[in-house]
Design an enzyme around this catalytic site. Sequence first.
Site, mmCIF file in Angstrom:
data_model
loop_
_atom_site.group_PDB
_atom_site.id
_atom_site.type_symbol
_atom_site.label_atom_id
_atom_site.label_comp_id
_atom_site.label_asym_id
_atom_site.label_seq_id
_atom_site.Cartn_x
_atom_site.Cartn_y
_atom_site.Cartn_z
ATOM 1 N N CYS A 124 12.756 -3.205 5.236
ATOM 2 C CA CYS A 124 12.511 -4.246 4.222
ATOM 3 C C CYS A 124 13.428 -4.013 3.015
ATOM 4 C CB CYS A 124 11.046 -4.187 3.794
ATOM 5 S SG CYS A 124 10.692 -5.190 2.339
ATOM 6 N N CYS B 135 12.809 -12.980 3.498
ATOM 7 C CA CYS B 135 12.340 -13.782 2.354
ATOM 8 C C CYS B 135 13.516 -14.447 1.639
ATOM 9 C CB CYS B 135 11.503 -12.939 1.401
ATOM 10 S SG CYS B 135 12.227 -11.378 0.968
ATOM 11 N N CYS C 78 15.562 -6.145 7.122
ATOM 12 C CA CYS C 78 14.901 -7.445 7.073
ATOM 13 C C CYS C 78 15.266 -8.072 5.735
ATOM 14 C CB CYS C 78 13.380 -7.288 7.166
ATOM 15 S SG CYS C 78 12.517 -8.876 6.957
ATOM 16 N N GLY D 165 0.051 -0.076 -5.059
ATOM 17 C CA GLY D 165 -1.235 -0.747 -4.901
ATOM 18 C C GLY D 165 -2.195 -0.280 -5.967
ATOM 19 N N TYR E 212 12.803 -4.093 -5.277
ATOM 20 C CA TYR E 212 11.689 -4.287 -6.205
ATOM 21 C C TYR E 212 10.566 -3.256 -6.103
ATOM 22 C CZ TYR E 212 7.880 -6.742 -8.603
ATOM 23 O OH TYR E 212 6.862 -7.070 -9.441
ATOM 24 N N ASN F 131 -0.242 0.825 5.815
ATOM 25 C CA ASN F 131 0.666 0.087 4.927
ATOM 26 C C ASN F 131 1.422 -0.910 5.780
ATOM 27 O OD1 ASN F 131 2.516 -0.796 2.987
ATOM 28 N ND2 ASN F 131 3.865 0.958 3.281
ATOM 29 N N GLY F 132 1.295 -2.201 5.452
ATOM 30 C CA GLY F 132 1.998 -3.218 6.235
ATOM 31 C C GLY F 132 1.076 -4.379 6.530
ATOM 32 N N CYS G 92 0.829 -1.194 0.000
ATOM 33 C CA CYS G 92 0.000 0.000 0.000
ATOM 34 C C CYS G 92 0.866 1.247 0.000
ATOM 35 C CB CYS G 92 -0.889 0.024 1.238
ATOM 36 S SG CYS G 92 -1.984 -1.396 1.336
ATOM 37 N N CYS H 190 6.808 -13.880 3.200
ATOM 38 C CA CYS H 190 6.849 -12.606 3.928
ATOM 39 C C CYS H 190 5.581 -12.494 4.756
ATOM 40 C CB CYS H 190 6.920 -11.437 2.950
ATOM 41 S SG CYS H 190 6.792 -9.842 3.790
ATOM 42 N N ASP I 103 15.244 -8.647 -11.915
ATOM 43 C CA ASP I 103 15.402 -8.135 -10.549
ATOM 44 C C ASP I 103 15.210 -9.237 -9.524
ATOM 45 O OD1 ASP I 103 12.399 -8.190 -9.895
ATOM 46 O OD2 ASP I 103 12.500 -6.950 -11.679
#
Length: 478
Positions: free
Chosen positions: A253, A453, A450, A42, A259, A116-117, A16, A399, A363
């Site tokens: 993140c 992933c 983080c 989003g 990305y 967002n999250g 988001c 994730c 990517d």
Amino acid sequence: MPLANLADAARIKEHCGLFAVFGHPKAAELTYLGIYAQQHRGQESAGICSLKDGRILRHAGMGLVTQVFDRRSLVGLEGHAAIGHVRYSTTGSCHEINSQPLLVNCAQGQVAVAHNGNLINAADLRAAHEARGAIFQTSSDTEIILHLMASPSFADSPDPLAAVLRELSGAYCLLFIFPDRIEAARDAHGLRPLCIGRMEDGAHVIASETCALDIVDADYVRDVRPGEIVTLSETGLSSRTFVKPDPVRTAHCIFEQVYFSDPSSNVFGQNVHAFRTACGRELAREAPADADLLIPVPNCARCAAIGYSEESGLPLGRGFTTSHYMGRSFIMPTQSQRDLVVRMKLNVIREAVRGKRLVVIEDSVVRGTTTRGKMGALRKAGAKEIHLRVASPPIRHPCFFGIDFPNPKKLIARTRSVGEIGDYLEVDSLAYLSMGGMLRCAKHHPKDYCTACFSGAYPMTVHHPVDKHRLEKTPLSL
Ligand code: SF4
């Protein structure tokens, strides 16, 4: 993500984007621009809540910002403050009822929230509230925040918002609009980006990415700090800490850099384009290839391809064209439909690749099916050799913090070696950027990111696997 880049959205779903402004007569119009600039974060729904004469007004709907808003709806939102949201659902269905900002009337008055999250304890909190008779209107994890704020145990505390935020686990950047102010908060790990800008007339804005500051001509001031609440009101900007990040470790993140974020944005204090080109250079050092031509897979891999070309000296060319006129491939329910849309969006330029030994830059590779299709198309067009280079490490883990990777079992690198993946993709050679190489390109210390992933090292304990539809007891009808 620009529309031309939506082919990539068939692979990874984004999350988001947030925007807020206080103290400007054209608050709703600025917010429209702010969320438009962050459409890449989003594309399922968009919404704005504005503040006029002490009343919060709302307009939201399904689709792109330009589809949800027109001149009339923006005139209806006229006021001096506003918050806006673009959404991809990481919890809850793609349904109008889940579009944000969410607006409620409670005992404390009106309040709206945009998020967002992803909250990893939302299901537990919701179950506890439902056991006491609470009724939820949405299947979004965000709604629990409003329930907490309305409950007397929090409403009566000296700082109700801070008390509520301390109950939440996971990733969150939040915007709240009250009848007299806007408040912005960021989780103690700082997983998602959130920044503050200032306009020439002194009005403050807050956005997920700095590209939204640019579009409204606001100067970047600073990031909202992990564990901080920033208040925008008639008295200007003020700040307080609701939880000390220390000993909670910062965990930005890294995938925002790899990305999600726009290349023009500065995220976590670093320009995204600069990060990606550095990754490309690092990849060229780690995994050189003897070839005639270097081509990126549009559009996210372009920055990394520039870096690879600079370092290797390989000429950077164009092997694909993208259609600017396709709709939203990511809503296609099946892989075959998504593959078809990707084929319609990405055309190989035969004359450019025929008879050439190619280095192709990606990517990231998620399921592998889309990449396999692209490599097959290059081969069919006459490419002599294909050396695939991926500007990030293999994605092996889910994730839980707001990025909707597919089912972990479908991650191609989950159980396969790099050699096996190369065989599946039918390329002559395959190499990924190493974890160390990626982190060398990032501004902060490796422990401040983080990377779960890729590495499986989560910054917090996740007790239950988090499913996007976990809060849905009855499927919402579409
Ligand atoms: S697991 Fe990956 S995508 Fe999710 S927050 Fe961590 S780095 Fe970002």
